[in-house]
Design a protein around this motif. Structure first.
Motif, PDB file in Angstrom:
ATOM      1  N   ALA A   8       0.832  -1.208   0.000  1.00 30.91           N
ATOM      2  CA  ALA A   8       0.000   0.000   0.000  1.00 30.91           C
ATOM      3  C   ALA A   8       0.861   1.249   0.000  1.00 30.91           C
ATOM      4  O   ALA A   8       0.586   2.207  -0.739  1.00 30.91           O
ATOM      5  CB  ALA A   8      -0.933  -0.014   1.210  1.00 30.91           C
ATOM      6  N   MET A  12       1.212   4.114  -3.236  1.00 30.54           N
ATOM      7  CA  MET A  12       0.690   5.463  -3.024  1.00 30.54           C
ATOM      8  C   MET A  12       1.334   6.492  -3.944  1.00 30.54           C
ATOM      9  O   MET A  12       0.686   7.443  -4.375  1.00 30.54           O
ATOM     10  CB  MET A  12       0.901   5.890  -1.569  1.00 30.54           C
ATOM     11  N   MET A  17      -1.802   6.781  -8.914  1.00 31.15           N
ATOM     12  CA  MET A  17      -2.341   7.194  -7.622  1.00 31.15           C
ATOM     13  C   MET A  17      -2.086   8.676  -7.318  1.00 31.15           C
ATOM     14  O   MET A  17      -2.711   9.238  -6.418  1.00 31.15           O
ATOM     15  CB  MET A  17      -1.710   6.356  -6.505  1.00 31.15           C
ATOM     16  N   ARG A  18      -1.178   9.302  -8.028  1.00 35.84           N
ATOM     17  CA  ARG A  18      -0.799  10.668  -7.668  1.00 35.84           C
ATOM     18  C   ARG A  18      -1.950  11.650  -7.797  1.00 35.84           C
ATOM     19  O   ARG A  18      -2.114  12.550  -6.972  1.00 35.84           O
ATOM     20  CB  ARG A  18       0.383  11.132  -8.532  1.00 35.84           C
ATOM     21  N   LEU A  21      -4.064  11.229  -4.865  1.00 31.79           N
ATOM     22  CA  LEU A  21      -3.354  11.743  -3.686  1.00 31.79           C
ATOM     23  C   LEU A  21      -3.532  13.240  -3.553  1.00 31.79           C
ATOM     24  O   LEU A  21      -3.921  13.747  -2.491  1.00 31.79           O
ATOM     25  CB  LEU A  21      -1.869  11.386  -3.798  1.00 31.79           C
ATOM     26  N   ILE A 104      -9.329   4.260  -5.755  1.00 25.78           N
ATOM     27  CA  ILE A 104      -8.171   3.645  -5.103  1.00 25.78           C
ATOM     28  C   ILE A 104      -8.230   2.131  -5.234  1.00 25.78           C
ATOM     29  O   ILE A 104      -7.253   1.484  -5.610  1.00 25.78           O
ATOM     30  CB  ILE A 104      -8.117   4.054  -3.614  1.00 25.78           C
ATOM     31  N   ALA A 215      -2.612  11.842   3.560  1.00 28.18           N
ATOM     32  CA  ALA A 215      -2.692  10.766   2.565  1.00 28.18           C
ATOM     33  C   ALA A 215      -3.318   9.503   3.145  1.00 28.18           C
ATOM     34  O   ALA A 215      -3.286   8.452   2.493  1.00 28.18           O
ATOM     35  CB  ALA A 215      -1.298  10.452   2.022  1.00 28.18           C
ATOM     36  N   LEU A 218      -5.611   7.112   0.960  1.00 27.40           N
ATOM     37  CA  LEU A 218      -4.948   6.232  -0.001  1.00 27.40           C
ATOM     38  C   LEU A 218      -4.341   5.020   0.690  1.00 27.40           C
ATOM     39  O   LEU A 218      -4.539   3.881   0.253  1.00 27.40           O
ATOM     40  CB  LEU A 218      -3.857   6.991  -0.765  1.00 27.40           C
ATOM     41  N   PHE A 219      -3.595   5.277   1.762  1.00 22.24           N
ATOM     42  CA  PHE A 219      -2.958   4.159   2.455  1.00 22.24           C
ATOM     43  C   PHE A 219      -4.000   3.222   3.055  1.00 22.24           C
ATOM     44  O   PHE A 219      -3.928   2.002   2.880  1.00 22.24           O
ATOM     45  CB  PHE A 219      -2.027   4.673   3.556  1.00 22.24           C
TER      46      PHE A 219
END
Length: 250
Positions: A8, A12, A17-18, A21, A104, A215, A218-219
């Motif tokens: 994970a 990220m 994913m940016r 984020l 995500i 963040a 996301l995680f």
């Protein structure tokens, strides 16, 4: 579980994913700012009104001490807003996560589980309802735990445990509801309560780090997608994702 957390974290910062984020960080900052400004205005109004009422009751001679007291209260309120924003970060990230849950999860599933049936996107209303419920529950639990902050650090331990339970519960159910009806997802969470709480400790540790905690959606979501897959009997492929063939190794 540690392997899921590492995956994970690594994903990220991947290019897909940016965008999520930066959007999630921006939305979290907007919510925190709105909350802080609203609380500051409310507390300032209460301090000014209280000063005027007390001066009218005590007479003009009390103006100076009341002014000093109002100033002290305003400073304390400002510090309280900062402290409150920190404590409410898990609630804010829960709300933000509900908006990005499917984006995500889609990235995680395509990257690590390409040969398996993809999850079904949650209806927007359902995702928002779950996010709001989690945020409100977080606030209630934190208000209950708040008095313990003044008891030799016991409050911070209570906050950490409560955060682990709340965020583990929230992110796992969001991940599970992409594949199961809500009641079945909640039942699966209850059946694996100890494992999910332990996984929640990782998320609680992440959300306790200033700045980095922006963040958390996301995680937390990526981590719990892996946890749901593993509790469901799935395993990620053992080959690096960029070199992986289009078949899962079991």
């Amino acid at each position: 579980m540690l392997d899921a957390a590492v995956k994970a974290l690594a994903q990220m910062l991947s290019p897909p994913m940016r965008s999520i984020l930066w959007r999630s960080i921006g939305l979290a900052l907007v919510l925190i700012s709105v909350l802080a400004i609203g609380l500051q205005r409310l507390l300032s109004w209460l301090a000014t009104s209280g000063e005027s009422w007390a001066e009218a009751a005590l007479g003009p001679g009390a103006h100076t001490p009341l002014y000093v007291l109002a100033w002290i209260v305003s400073v304390a309120a400002g510090l309280g807003i900062v402290f409150g924003a920190i404590l409410l970060m898990p609630a804010i990230t829960s709300l933000v996560a509900s908006l990005f849950v499917d984006e995500i999860a889609d990235h995680v599933e395509r990257e690590y589980y390409p040969a398996e049936r993809p999850g079904i996107a949650l209806p927007f209303g359902v995702a928002m309802q779950e996010g709001i419920k989690a945020a409100l529950l977080s606030i209630i639990v934190y208000l209950i735990a708040l008095p313990f902050v003044f008891v030799a650090g016991a409050g911070f331990i209570a906050f950490f445990i409560a955060t682990a339970w709340l965020l583990g519960r929230e992110y796992f159910e969001l991940a599970a509801m992409r594949f199961r009806p809500p009641e079945e997802a909640k039942a699966m969470r209850r059946d694996n309560a100890a494992v999910i709480f332990t996984a929640g400790l990782f998320i609680a540790a992440f959300v306790s780090i200033p700045i980095v905690n922006l963040a958390t959606p996301l995680f937390g979501m990526a981590f719990m997608v892996h946890m749901h897959k593993r509790l469901s009997g799935s395993r990620p492929e053992l080959i690096e994702p960029t070199r992986r063939p289009q078949a899962s190794l079991r």
